[in-house]
Scaffold this motif. Sequence first.
Motif, PDB file in Angstrom:
ATOM      1  N   HIS A  71       0.832  -1.363   0.083  1.00  0.00           N
ATOM      2  CA  HIS A  71       0.025   0.091   0.019  1.00  0.00           C
ATOM      3  C   HIS A  71       0.763   1.214  -0.121  1.00  0.00           C
ATOM      4  N   ASP A  73       2.324   3.825   1.537  1.00  0.00           N
ATOM      5  CA  ASP A  73       2.669   4.419   2.775  1.00  0.00           C
ATOM      6  C   ASP A  73       4.160   4.425   3.004  1.00  0.00           C
ATOM      7  N   ASP A  75       6.566   3.939   5.114  1.00  0.00           N
ATOM      8  CA  ASP A  75       7.290   2.721   5.843  1.00  0.00           C
ATOM      9  C   ASP A  75       7.272   1.418   5.067  1.00  0.00           C
ATOM     10  N   HIS A  76       6.671   1.267   3.555  1.00  0.00           N
ATOM     11  CA  HIS A  76       6.608   0.552   2.985  1.00  0.00           C
ATOM     12  C   HIS A  76       7.008   0.713   1.327  1.00  0.00           C
ATOM     13  N   ASN A 254      -5.094   7.621   6.037  1.00  0.00           N
ATOM     14  CA  ASN A 254      -3.829   6.657   6.284  1.00  0.00           C
ATOM     15  C   ASN A 254      -4.686   5.056   6.503  1.00  0.00           C
ATOM     16  N   ASN A 258      -4.223   1.734   4.257  1.00  0.00           N
ATOM     17  CA  ASN A 258      -3.961   0.593   5.177  1.00  0.00           C
ATOM     18  C   ASN A 258      -5.055  -0.654   4.851  1.00  0.00           C
ATOM     19  N   ASP A 282      -0.931  -3.587   5.762  1.00  0.00           N
ATOM     20  CA  ASP A 282      -1.126  -2.927   7.145  1.00  0.00           C
ATOM     21  C   ASP A 282      -2.619  -2.965   7.282  1.00  0.00           C
TER      22      ASP A 282
HETATM   23 ZN   LIG Z   1       0.386   1.632   6.484  1.00  0.00          ZN
END
Ligand SMILES: [Zn+2]
Length: 706
Positions: A71, A73, A75-76, A254, A258, A282
Amino acid sequence: MNSTTKSKLQIDIVNVGHGDCIIITWRNNFNQENWHCIIDSGDGSTTANTSIDKIIIKRKIKKFDLAILTHFDSDHIGGFSNIIDKVKVLRYWSPYTPAFEKYLWLFGQRGINAIKRAKSIEEKLLKQNALIESPVEGCMLSPTDGLKITVLSPPIKIFEKLLEEKDIESLFGQYPTFLGDLVIDNNDIDLEQDQRLLVQSMYSRLFKGMIRRNLVEENKEINNDSTQINLGKIDIDKQLICNKMKVEPEFFGNNVLNDTSLVFKIDCFIEKKWFSMLFPGDLENWLYLIAKHSNILKSDFYKASHHGSKAYVGNDEAYDEVIQTIRPNITVVSANGKHKLPRIKTRNSLIRWSTNVFCTQNRCNEYFNIDGSLASSGNNSCFDFYKCKSKEGSICFKLEQNKISVNSQSCYGTYSVNNYPVIQFQQHLIPDDSILTRLTENEIIQQTKWVLNKLKVIHEERKKGLKDLGSEAVTSSEIYSISLQENRNLVQKQIDQIFEYGYSNNYLWASNERGRWQKAYSTPGKDDIRVMWNIIKRADILLLNIKELQKGISSNILNASKDLLSEYIEKQTAFPKELVETYCWPLLIKTIIRNYECFGLTYTTYKSAYVWLLLVKYDKDYGTIMADMLSDFKTTFNLNDDYFYLNEDQKFYEYSKSFINEGNIIRICSSLRNDYNNKKSPEKLAISNIFEILNNKREVKIVRLE
Ligand SMILES: [Zn+2]
Ligand SMILES: [Zn+2]
């Protein structure tokens, strides 16, 4: 081909701090070459990128056969541009970008950055001739021997909603993300042509659950999309949602990102057995997955969703429900204490369900209660509670010849691959949580709507004569079989809840017998009740039998038997008799009292007493007839003044004063379905006497309603 080569699976959980990066290396015994897949890429920080680079070198990875961005985001997605620069990516998967690009004006800064970053990665990959795709629920493929991938989520419906701007306020304006209506297959197309264009283009690229991306065309479509201006007017309290999520405003949206994570299973055939891995990105709200795919969520290996954060089913926190559906032997958590993750509730739930827990962090502190029970820490993150420290390097799981080896100690170990007996024991410890059988509110509303539609269809069919006019309402087993036909698979308990919910919220009529909701029907509206009244008021006299007379007119009318009358109404309106008697009749009483004079008639034989309600319409002057009839009645049955009437003496007196015009037609609707020529029973005798009185002695023509 080297037949001595054994199949081998390696799963590297790269320690990227807060974030995800998993590298899968698979070699089937038929293949000489390794198949490499990378799932997410950390946050792009130097330390995270270095950790990823180390694994790429260690595994001698020259190309990624598949790169998956679960997704949009940070942190990915963060490390992907670094990876692309170093290693060739042959195939790339992500959620369908245009569906999110359309909402750049709505997302918080974090979401905007991630979506823009995803766009630039796609552009880069396009130049490198990578295959760019967005798989959705239903996509199944086997990209290499002995390995298959099954995509469970997102459903294409959610992209469709986003692209056609449907239910945007409920999608972005609720936390946990509102997913209830996705469970329903709703195929109504009611939008303007230009709004559908983006949807049509998406579907034109869809084949067997896979959207084949066309970046050039997509860009054109988004640039020509004129509907975004209207969207700006939607009413969403961003601050409220962020407060609920306990995050800064830049995180707005967010949860939607997720909950539209690519959720997929990878199965590898190793040692005559499939080894299954679940990667949910997530995902926060498991409602859709548990409603639709609970049967295939069971996995051997589970990458804990959302860094061990909260798990919801609908609006409820549901750690145990989720984990008991997956029942993994191995669970891996990738988090480092940031955002208070992983949550200790997640960890405790994993332990309750006897999974071996691995984490990119090392526990540095132990707690135990003196009695040996699990020490709890309330709502903390387990990172804080156990004073965890980051692990050196990544966690690597190796699967070879029926053996799983891990280069790292578990955070919690059951050391049992076959954990069935333990789980059975645990099941007694944890009360069977109702969430799995009890639908969440949102889902109930949607299911109730579906049932209501079915009930309306049934009513229309009855009206048109396509369906037999049974006097009963629709039974729950009828609804059950319709749900099976339409692949809805509602269980009895759910139908119970839908009936109960629909009934208590006035959406439908339902009957409860012996504590179970047995039958339901579409509630008649005001107009239907008016039609029924028009049918009733055609009768000048209503004769209803009743067990015994009670105080008050309305309670007598309420309790009187309306057998024949309601059957007659059923024939005219198609509403089942049962519904007419229990639901409509009470609504009609007031009007009946306003228009009819009510009398009670009793007569006794040596065996028993017989009681009737005699309702005579006000607008006909039946005073004399009534007086005479009652006195005749009295003489006929030798009642000695023990007849009585319910209204005041004065009114009855008024009636008695006037006389009826000869030749008037009196319509009688009796509650009895007797053959009036058969005079054997005293009840019938009494009734036929009333007819006789009215018909012959008073020379009034009587027409009975049929
Ligand atoms: Zn996420
Ligand atoms: Zn994340």
